[in-house]
Design a protein around this motif. Structure first.
Motif, mmCIF file in Angstrom:
data_model
loop_
_atom_site.group_PDB
_atom_site.id
_atom_site.type_symbol
_atom_site.label_atom_id
_atom_site.label_comp_id
_atom_site.label_asym_id
_atom_site.label_seq_id
_atom_site.Cartn_x
_atom_site.Cartn_y
_atom_site.Cartn_z
ATOM 1 N N UNK A 145 33.526 -34.074 45.695
ATOM 2 C CA UNK A 145 32.173 -33.732 45.287
ATOM 3 C C UNK A 145 31.467 -33.881 46.671
ATOM 4 N N UNK A 146 30.542 -32.676 46.719
ATOM 5 C CA UNK A 146 29.644 -32.663 47.875
ATOM 6 C C UNK A 146 28.268 -33.100 47.411
ATOM 7 N N UNK A 147 27.865 -34.209 48.066
ATOM 8 C CA UNK A 147 26.570 -34.680 47.915
ATOM 9 C C UNK A 147 25.593 -34.146 48.801
ATOM 10 N N UNK A 148 24.548 -33.425 48.521
ATOM 11 C CA UNK A 148 23.437 -32.743 49.388
ATOM 12 C C UNK A 148 22.400 -33.642 49.211
ATOM 13 N N UNK A 166 27.483 -41.467 41.395
ATOM 14 C CA UNK A 166 28.534 -41.295 41.894
ATOM 15 C C UNK A 166 29.470 -42.439 42.596
ATOM 16 N N UNK A 167 29.098 -43.638 42.092
ATOM 17 C CA UNK A 167 29.853 -44.874 42.632
ATOM 18 C C UNK A 167 30.798 -45.090 41.747
ATOM 19 N N UNK A 168 30.543 -44.536 40.465
ATOM 20 C CA UNK A 168 31.612 -44.642 39.270
ATOM 21 C C UNK A 168 32.534 -43.842 39.335
ATOM 22 N N UNK A 169 32.508 -42.784 40.109
ATOM 23 C CA UNK A 169 33.485 -41.809 40.013
ATOM 24 C C UNK A 169 34.373 -42.117 41.373
ATOM 25 N N UNK A 170 35.800 -41.921 41.133
ATOM 26 C CA UNK A 170 36.787 -42.487 41.942
ATOM 27 C C UNK A 170 37.380 -40.938 42.712
ATOM 28 N N UNK A 171 36.559 -40.122 43.418
ATOM 29 C CA UNK A 171 36.697 -39.145 43.902
ATOM 30 C C UNK A 171 36.443 -38.896 45.370
ATOM 31 N N UNK A 172 36.822 -38.174 46.152
ATOM 32 C CA UNK A 172 36.485 -38.056 47.329
ATOM 33 C C UNK A 172 34.752 -37.657 47.534
ATOM 34 N N UNK A 173 34.248 -38.050 48.266
ATOM 35 C CA UNK A 173 32.518 -37.477 48.554
ATOM 36 C C UNK A 173 32.344 -37.127 49.812
ATOM 37 N N UNK A 174 31.770 -36.076 49.967
ATOM 38 C CA UNK A 174 31.313 -35.486 51.425
ATOM 39 C C UNK A 174 29.587 -35.651 51.316
ATOM 40 N N UNK A 195 23.264 -44.909 52.006
ATOM 41 C CA UNK A 195 23.848 -44.550 50.741
ATOM 42 C C UNK A 195 25.350 -44.707 50.533
ATOM 43 N N UNK A 196 25.907 -44.875 51.622
ATOM 44 C CA UNK A 196 27.417 -45.321 51.449
ATOM 45 C C UNK A 196 28.275 -44.516 50.857
ATOM 46 N N UNK A 197 28.226 -43.229 50.826
ATOM 47 C CA UNK A 197 28.901 -42.159 50.169
ATOM 48 C C UNK A 197 29.403 -41.069 50.928
ATOM 49 N N UNK A 198 30.763 -41.377 51.511
ATOM 50 C CA UNK A 198 31.356 -40.283 51.882
ATOM 51 C C UNK A 198 31.263 -39.932 53.576
ATOM 52 N N UNK A 199 31.752 -39.150 54.095
ATOM 53 C CA UNK A 199 31.803 -38.589 55.594
ATOM 54 C C UNK A 199 30.373 -37.843 55.415
ATOM 55 N N UNK A 200 29.586 -37.884 56.803
ATOM 56 C CA UNK A 200 28.435 -37.370 56.623
ATOM 57 C C UNK A 200 28.430 -36.200 57.725
ATOM 58 N N UNK A 201 28.000 -35.031 57.415
ATOM 59 C CA UNK A 201 28.090 -33.950 58.062
ATOM 60 C C UNK A 201 26.522 -33.298 58.104
ATOM 61 N N UNK A 202 26.165 -32.902 59.069
ATOM 62 C CA UNK A 202 24.679 -31.855 59.381
ATOM 63 C C UNK A 202 25.056 -30.661 59.206
ATOM 64 N N UNK A 203 24.363 -29.962 58.480
ATOM 65 C CA UNK A 203 24.334 -28.473 58.482
ATOM 66 C C UNK A 203 23.049 -27.975 58.286
ATOM 67 N N UNK A 204 23.026 -26.616 58.500
ATOM 68 C CA UNK A 204 21.892 -25.773 58.090
ATOM 69 C C UNK A 204 22.357 -24.431 57.695
ATOM 70 N N UNK A 205 21.969 -24.075 56.351
ATOM 71 C CA UNK A 205 22.286 -22.941 55.933
ATOM 72 C C UNK A 205 21.276 -21.619 56.570
ATOM 73 N N UNK A 206 20.365 -21.845 56.894
ATOM 74 C CA UNK A 206 19.263 -21.016 57.467
ATOM 75 C C UNK A 206 19.765 -20.588 58.963
ATOM 76 N N UNK A 207 20.233 -21.678 59.570
ATOM 77 C CA UNK A 207 20.692 -21.334 60.873
ATOM 78 C C UNK A 207 22.133 -21.386 61.042
ATOM 79 N N UNK A 208 22.859 -21.356 60.030
ATOM 80 C CA UNK A 208 24.366 -21.324 59.909
ATOM 81 C C UNK A 208 25.084 -22.256 61.047
ATOM 82 N N UNK A 209 24.712 -23.692 60.862
ATOM 83 C CA UNK A 209 24.988 -24.638 61.618
ATOM 84 C C UNK A 209 26.239 -25.468 61.033
#
Length: 508
Positions: A145-148, A166-174, A195-209
C-alpha cells in the motif's frame, strides 16, 4: 496456486446492522470475509454472500494500491510511475471514482499499480458509498500500500483518519510525501512520521524527484517472485464506447464477474477509460470501459472534455470496438460522430443493442437491424448483437464474435488468390472509360493487416471513381476472409522511368 472464491447471493439477502452484530459479532466496513461468507455493508444494512464454487487459478502479479485523502496527487503519482497519462488529473477533489490499473515493469519484476479515489471524499452525485467500496476492494487485494500525503498542506485530520484505517491491514505500507518540489521541503515531511505508517519517501511528480527510489521501495516490499506470476499480454483489447447510461460499465462488470466499475443511474458516472483484464475459455482479454459521450456544446467541465479524449484514445488502442446503444433510445448525432471516429481509425466494430430484455418478444430484432442499417449505410458489413449486460445474456456469444472479427483483421491472403479475385471482378464489371481509354489494373497485393490493406498497381489512379473503388472493396469482402472488418484500398500508378508515383486510396 491461488484459491479464488466466487460468491453468490444468499437466500437471506440483507439484514439490519444490529441483527448482524447479534448473530455474527464482528464490525465490518466495506467488505469482509468471515467464516466462509462474504459480508458487504451498505449504510445500516448488511448483504450476505456465500461461496458458489472455488476456482484454482495462477498466482496473479503482485498489486500495489495508491491511497490517501483527496487532492494529494494520487492520480498524478499513478501517471508518473506509469510514465503515461492514464488517469484524469484535475484541481478539484473527487475526480477519480473507479479503480484504475496498469502493469508496471521494474527490472525483472512486474506489479499491477492501482489508483483509487480519495478516502473521505463526499461525492457530488451521491456516489460516496460506491467510491468507498472501490477503495476497499483495492485495499483487500493489495500486496503493498502506498499512502500519499501532501507536504505543502501538512498533516490534516483526514490524513490521520486514513492512517488509522490502514492500521487494521497487515501489509507493507510506504508513506509517500508528494509535492516536495525542492530539497528544502523534505524537512517538512518529518511531521508525517507521527502517522506511524511505513517508510517515508519524499517525491515530486512535477519535478520528477525520487521516482527510482520509490520504485525500489515498492519492489523490495513485493512478495517473493514465483514462476506462476502471470504477466502475459491479453489476446485482444476491446473498447466499449457509447453515449451515457447505455450500460457500458454494467457490461464490463458482467465480463469480469466482479463489481469492477461503479454503476449508477447518474449520467457521467464513469470519468476515466479503465482497463479491466478478464479471462474466458482460458483466453485473456482486456475490456476498456470508457466515459459516456455527449455533444461538444453540452460539455460543461474539463472532465467531460478529458473523458471524450480518453474515449477516442481507447478506440485507437483497441483491436475491436463495441458500440453500445440503449434499446429504448434512438440513434443520436453523438452516435454518428463516434462511428465516424471508429471508421477513421479503421477498427472492426459491432453494434451492440443493450437492455434487450425489456423488449424481447415485444419488438422484432429485424426492426432494429433495419434501423441501424439505415442510420449507418456505409457500415452494412458490421454485425449487430442484442444483449442484456445486467444478466449476461448473449455476452459470451458477443465476445466470441468479437474474437472472430479480430482474427479477420489479422488475415493475410496470398497475392495469387488476391489477383484472381480482382481479375474476376474486373471481368464482371470493367471500370468506366477515362480520357477515351479504359484504365487497367496490373496486379494487386496485400501489404498489411489490422486492417487488411490492399494495393492495386494501375495505369492511372484518378481514372477509378469512388463508386468503382467501393465495388472492388465489396467484392474483396465477399470473396476473402474480411467479411466483417474494414478494408483499406490504395491505387498506385505503376512506376515508369521519369514518372513520379501517384496514388489514390479508399478506406472502408
Amino acid at each position: 496456486m491461488k484459491r479464488e472464491f466466487r460468491f453468490g447471493l444468499c437466500c437471506k439477502d440483507t439484514e439490519s446492522l444490529d441483527a448482524f452484530r447479534f448473530h455474527w459479532g464482528p464490525e465490518i466496513e466495506g467488505e469482509t470475509v468471515y467464516e466462509g461468507y462474504l459480508f458487504r455493508r451498505h449504510a445500516n444494512r448488511i448483504q450476505c454472500f456465500r461461496p458458489l464454487f472455488i476456482k484454482f487459478t495462477e498466482m496473479p502479479v503482485p498489486r500495489v494500491a495508491i491511497v490517501g485523502r483527496p487532492n494529494v496527487g494520487k492520480s498524478s503519482l499513478f501517471n508518473w510511475i506509469a510514465r503515461r497519462r492514464l488517469a484524469i488529473v484535475d484541481d478539484y477533489e473527487g475526480v477519480t471514482r473507479d479503480r484504475m490499473t496498469t502493469l508496471i515493469e521494474a527490472g525483472d519484476r512486474f506489479f499491477e499499480l492501482i489508483d483509487t479515489g480519495g478516502m473521505g471524499v463526499e461525492d457530488a452525485d451521491n456516489l460516496t458509498a460506491d467510491v468507498r467500496h472501490q477503495i476497499e476492494m483495492a485495499l483487500s487485494v493489495a500486496d503493498v500500500i502506498v499512502l500519499v500525503v501532501d507536504v505543502q498542506a501538512g498533516v490534516m485530520p483526514l490524513d490521520e483518519e486514513v492512517s488509522e484505517r490502514l492500521r487494521t491491514i497487515e501489509r507493507p505500507v510506504i508513506l509517500v510525501a508528494n509535492k516536495s518540489d525542492q530539497g528544502h521541503q523534505d524537512a517538512l515531511a518529518d511531521d508525517f512520521q507521527r502517522l506511524g505508517r511505513g517508510r517515508l519517501v519524499c517525491v515530486s511528480t512535477t519535478q520528477n524527484r525520487n521516482r527510482d527510489e520509490l520504485i525500489e521501495l515498492i519492489v523490495d516490499r513485493l512478495p517473493e517472485q514465483t514462476d506462476d506470476e502471470d504477466t502475459d499480454a491479453p489476446e485482444m483489447k476491446i473498447a466499449i464506447v457509447g453515449r451515457r447510461n447505455v450500460g457500458k460499465s454494467t457490461f464490463v462488470n458482467s465480463l469480469s464477474e466482479d463489481d469492477r466499475m461503479i454503476v449508477s443511474e447518474v449520467p457521467g458516472t464513469t470519468r476515466d477509460s479503465v482497463d479491466v483484464l478478464f479471462e474466458m475459455d482460458d483466453q485473456k482479454f482486456m475490456a476498456i470501459d470508457t466515459p459516456g459521450l455527449r455533444k461538444r456544446k453540452s460539455q460543461r467541465t474539463d472532465l467531460e472534455y478529458y473523458g471524450m479524449h480518453r474515449a477516442q484514445r481507447s478506440v485507437r488502442r483497441a483491436d475491436v470496438v463495441l458500440v453500445f446503444f440503449d434499446a429504448a433510445e434512438t440513434v443520436s448525432k453523438v452516435d454518428k460522430q463516434l462511428m465516424g471516429y471508429v471508421m477513421e481509425n479503421h477498427k472492426p466494430c459491432i453494434f451492440v443493442i443493450n437492455k434487450w430484455d425489456q423488449y424481447h418478444g415485444k419488438v422484432p430484432t429485424d426492426r432494429w437491424v433495419h434501423y441501424i442499417r439505415a442510420q449507418f449505410p456505409t457500415l452494412a458489413y458490421s454485425p449487430i448483437a442484442f444483449i442484456t449486460g445486467q444478466t449476461g445474456k448473449n455476452v459470451k456469444t458477443l465476445l466470441n464474435h468479437a474474437t472472430m472479427l479480430y482474427k479477420q483483421a489479422r488475415e493475410r491472403v496470398s497475392t495469387g488468390v488476391l489477383n484472381r479475385v480482382i481479375r474476376a471482378a474486373i471481368d464482371a464489371h470493367p471500370p468506366a472509360m477515362y480520357q477515351n481509354r479504359r484504365p487497367k489494373i496490373f496486379y494487386a497485393t496485400q501489404v498489411a493487416t489490422e486492417p487488411p490493406t490492399i494495393v492495386l498497381m494501375c495505369t492511372e489512379p484518378k481514372a477509378f471513381t469512388n463508386d468503382y473503388k467501393r465495388y472492388l472493396i465489396n467484392v474483396l469482402r465477399d470473396h476473402l476472409p474480411y467479411g466483417e472488418v474494414p478494408i483499406k484500398l490504395y491505387l498506385h500508378r505503376r512506376h515508369r522511368s521519369g514518372d513520379e508515383e501517384e496514388s489514390g486510396g479508399k478506406h472502408r
